[in-house]
Scaffold this motif. Sequence first.
Motif, PDB file in Angstrom:
ATOM      1  N   GLU A   1     -47.715  -8.287 -36.038  1.00  0.00           N
ATOM      2  CA  GLU A   1     -48.492  -7.111 -36.433  1.00  0.00           C
ATOM      3  C   GLU A   1     -49.754  -7.005 -35.576  1.00  0.00           C
ATOM      4  O   GLU A   1     -50.473  -7.989 -35.424  1.00  0.00           O
TER       5      GLU A   1
ATOM      6  N   PRO B   1     -54.181  -6.853 -37.366  1.00  0.00           N
ATOM      7  CA  PRO B   1     -55.145  -7.952 -37.518  1.00  0.00           C
ATOM      8  C   PRO B   1     -55.872  -8.327 -36.224  1.00  0.00           C
ATOM      9  O   PRO B   1     -56.879  -9.026 -36.284  1.00  0.00           O
TER      10      PRO B   1
ATOM     11  N   THR C   1     -49.705 -12.670 -37.118  1.00  0.00           N
ATOM     12  CA  THR C   1     -48.934 -12.396 -38.331  1.00  0.00           C
ATOM     13  C   THR C   1     -47.571 -11.883 -37.879  1.00  0.00           C
ATOM     14  O   THR C   1     -47.450 -10.753 -37.420  1.00  0.00           O
TER      15      THR C   1
ATOM     16  N   TRP D   1     -49.581   1.992 -37.771  1.00  0.00           N
ATOM     17  CA  TRP D   1     -48.672   0.951 -38.226  1.00  0.00           C
ATOM     18  C   TRP D   1     -47.574   1.543 -39.102  1.00  0.00           C
ATOM     19  O   TRP D   1     -46.390   1.270 -38.923  1.00  0.00           O
ATOM     20  N   ARG D   2     -47.970   2.343 -40.083  1.00  0.00           N
ATOM     21  CA  ARG D   2     -46.985   2.882 -41.029  1.00  0.00           C
ATOM     22  C   ARG D   2     -45.940   3.732 -40.301  1.00  0.00           C
ATOM     23  O   ARG D   2     -44.753   3.681 -40.604  1.00  0.00           O
TER      24      ARG D   2
ATOM     25  N   HIS E   1     -43.430   1.629 -38.447  1.00  0.00           N
ATOM     26  CA  HIS E   1     -42.577   0.998 -39.425  1.00  0.00           C
ATOM     27  C   HIS E   1     -41.515   1.987 -39.937  1.00  0.00           C
ATOM     28  O   HIS E   1     -40.320   1.715 -39.926  1.00  0.00           O
TER      29      HIS E   1
ATOM     30  N   TRP F   1     -50.258   8.386 -42.222  1.00  0.00           N
ATOM     31  CA  TRP F   1     -51.229   7.599 -43.001  1.00  0.00           C
ATOM     32  C   TRP F   1     -51.781   6.491 -42.118  1.00  0.00           C
ATOM     33  O   TRP F   1     -51.039   5.849 -41.386  1.00  0.00           O
TER      34      TRP F   1
ATOM     35  N   TRP G   1     -55.141   3.410 -41.771  1.00  0.00           N
ATOM     36  CA  TRP G   1     -56.329   2.784 -42.359  1.00  0.00           C
ATOM     37  C   TRP G   1     -57.097   2.042 -41.279  1.00  0.00           C
ATOM     38  O   TRP G   1     -56.557   1.712 -40.219  1.00  0.00           O
TER      39      TRP G   1
ATOM     40  N   GLN H   1     -59.415   5.354 -45.002  1.00  0.00           N
ATOM     41  CA  GLN H   1     -57.996   5.721 -45.003  1.00  0.00           C
ATOM     42  C   GLN H   1     -57.866   7.220 -44.819  1.00  0.00           C
ATOM     43  O   GLN H   1     -58.678   7.985 -45.351  1.00  0.00           O
TER      44      GLN H   1
END
Lengths: 105, 408
Positions: B41, B44, B57, B292-293, B296, B318, B320, B329
């Motif tokens: 990921e 981070p 991660t 990220w979302r 995914h 979305w 954050w 967000q």
Amino acid sequence: MTNWIPACRLDDIEQEGARRFDHSGRTYALYRSSDDEVFCTDGLCTHEAVHLADGLVMDYEIECPKHSGIFDYRTGEAKRLPACKNLSVYAARVEDGAVLVELPG
Amino acid sequence: MSSFVIVGAGECGARAAFALRERGFDGAVTLVGTEPLLPYERPPLSKDAIVAGARPTFVADAAHFEAERIRIVIGESVTAIDRNGRNVALSNGSRLPYDKLLLATGASARELPAAPCSDGRIRVLRSYGDASAIRPHMAEGNHIAIIGGGFIGLELAASARKLGASVTILEGLPRVLTRGVPAEIAEVVCNRHRGAGVELLFGIKIAAINERSSDVRISLEDGRVIAANLLVLGIGSIPNVALADAAGLVIDNGIAVDQHLQTSDPDIFAAGDCCSFPIGHYGGRRIRLESWRNAHEQGALAGANMMGAQETSAAVPWFWSDQYDLTLQIAGLAEGAVTTVRRNLSTEAFILFHLDADGRLLAASGVGPGNAIARDIRLAEMLIAAGRHPDPAALAAPEVKLKQLLAA
Ligand SMILES: Cc1cc2nc3c(=O)[nH]c(=O)nc-3n(C[C@H](O)[C@H](O)[C@H](O)COP(=O)(O)OP(=O)(O)OC[C@H]3O[C@@H](n4cnc5c(N)ncnc54)[C@H](O)[C@@H]3O)c2cc1C
Ligand code: FES
């Protein structure tokens, strides 16, 4: 050894809502479903340590406020990534309007 | 047996590989990635990895890939696509045949032509390798200069302050977070950085950048010179399209795909940061997301559609960001909004709702400490997805539950 610990009043938790509960240096999340059943899981998300009680409850699921991982709060099962490790669950019941949770120690 | 190949072992590529198995694909799945690490990921990297010196991660461990019969080739790049022969060439000289191909090549950090990134004091932050190289410079007493007041630069600044380094942010525009973040929220973020001792310079023009053995010097057109131990460029990213372009696929601010994530070649799909796609909720406008979302969700969608599902996405964008104790967000796209309604959740946390001329909710952006805004942003996302026209007075009143508006 487990004990039934009084956690709060049923009215302290919103219907289809969650509330944080700290006990003996640990943190838990309590849930009240739309039909007034209560449940208890570990308080912190298994992805990063975030308080699940700040998340959104929909039916029998809690969605983590941080990255939207989802758990079934009845079984603790991780249902959507990035959450992949299950939560521990603890027995909970309502007695005379009080929420009791069966916790270790 | 059919063979599916995924180029790019990031969030999106890894997700697609697992989605293929979840959907029951029984053929060969090969995931090829340039970086020498299993998929990890990125969020981070500017946050915990820098502050805590954490390990990456990982999206999943090696055993999990193996259990799902996903072959991972890491530390190798796909160098060419032979569309007629239906195979790809790898940097190790081998070739892999494919029946369906997914390009999940992500994006690369933009660099400044005047200051090419070195192995020394000029860096970008995109990979775990970059984060590992930046971290040793973050010590107490060091000074970090960051060009660009976007998310990555700001998150890095917050991490640097936590580790005790001093920070100067150099931004050419008049404020931070000019892309997609309302000024009211950018101001909260900016003040938080000022409070933490970050120096923010706006409207700057860079005249020269000189890297020396002991420091890096940034000369501004107004004569000021900023000396730093490290310069990090946080000036956005560019989609990795070279491979697709060389193969003759249509490129339009990213690898152009349709609502099924199919490129101009029906056997080739693209997803994540590298692609531009028509977004359903906003009139099919072509956009590219770096979140990220999205990586995914598009990974999962691409997996399904490689198997012929022809599904489309109903997702609302979305995003954050975490800086200090603040979380920001954003759900939806605010372009085209004419009305903004503010909902105060506490003295420090608020949400702005963006509505179009017909009163339809287009986007919601919020900022606040910890998880203060998370639940309402999530409900706003559901209201947006449902195409609702919520009563502005109800949105502005924190005692009115958004869940009620959703049920109404
Ligand atoms: C520092 C940082 C912080 C972030 N923070 C947030 C955040 O807080 N919230 C949020 O929503 N998003 C955040 N993001 C964005 C998010 O991480 C990305 O949107 C996401 O990683 C995109 O996933 P991807 O798989 O599409 O692309 P990538 O993660 O870029 O993965 C693509 C992979 O493909 C490889 N590749 C490229 N070309 C080839 C080739 N020819 N052959 C083989 N391999 C190839 C690349 O090396 C890379 O490993 C952040 C990004 C960064 C860099
Ligand atoms: S912290 Fe819960 S999903 Fe990431």
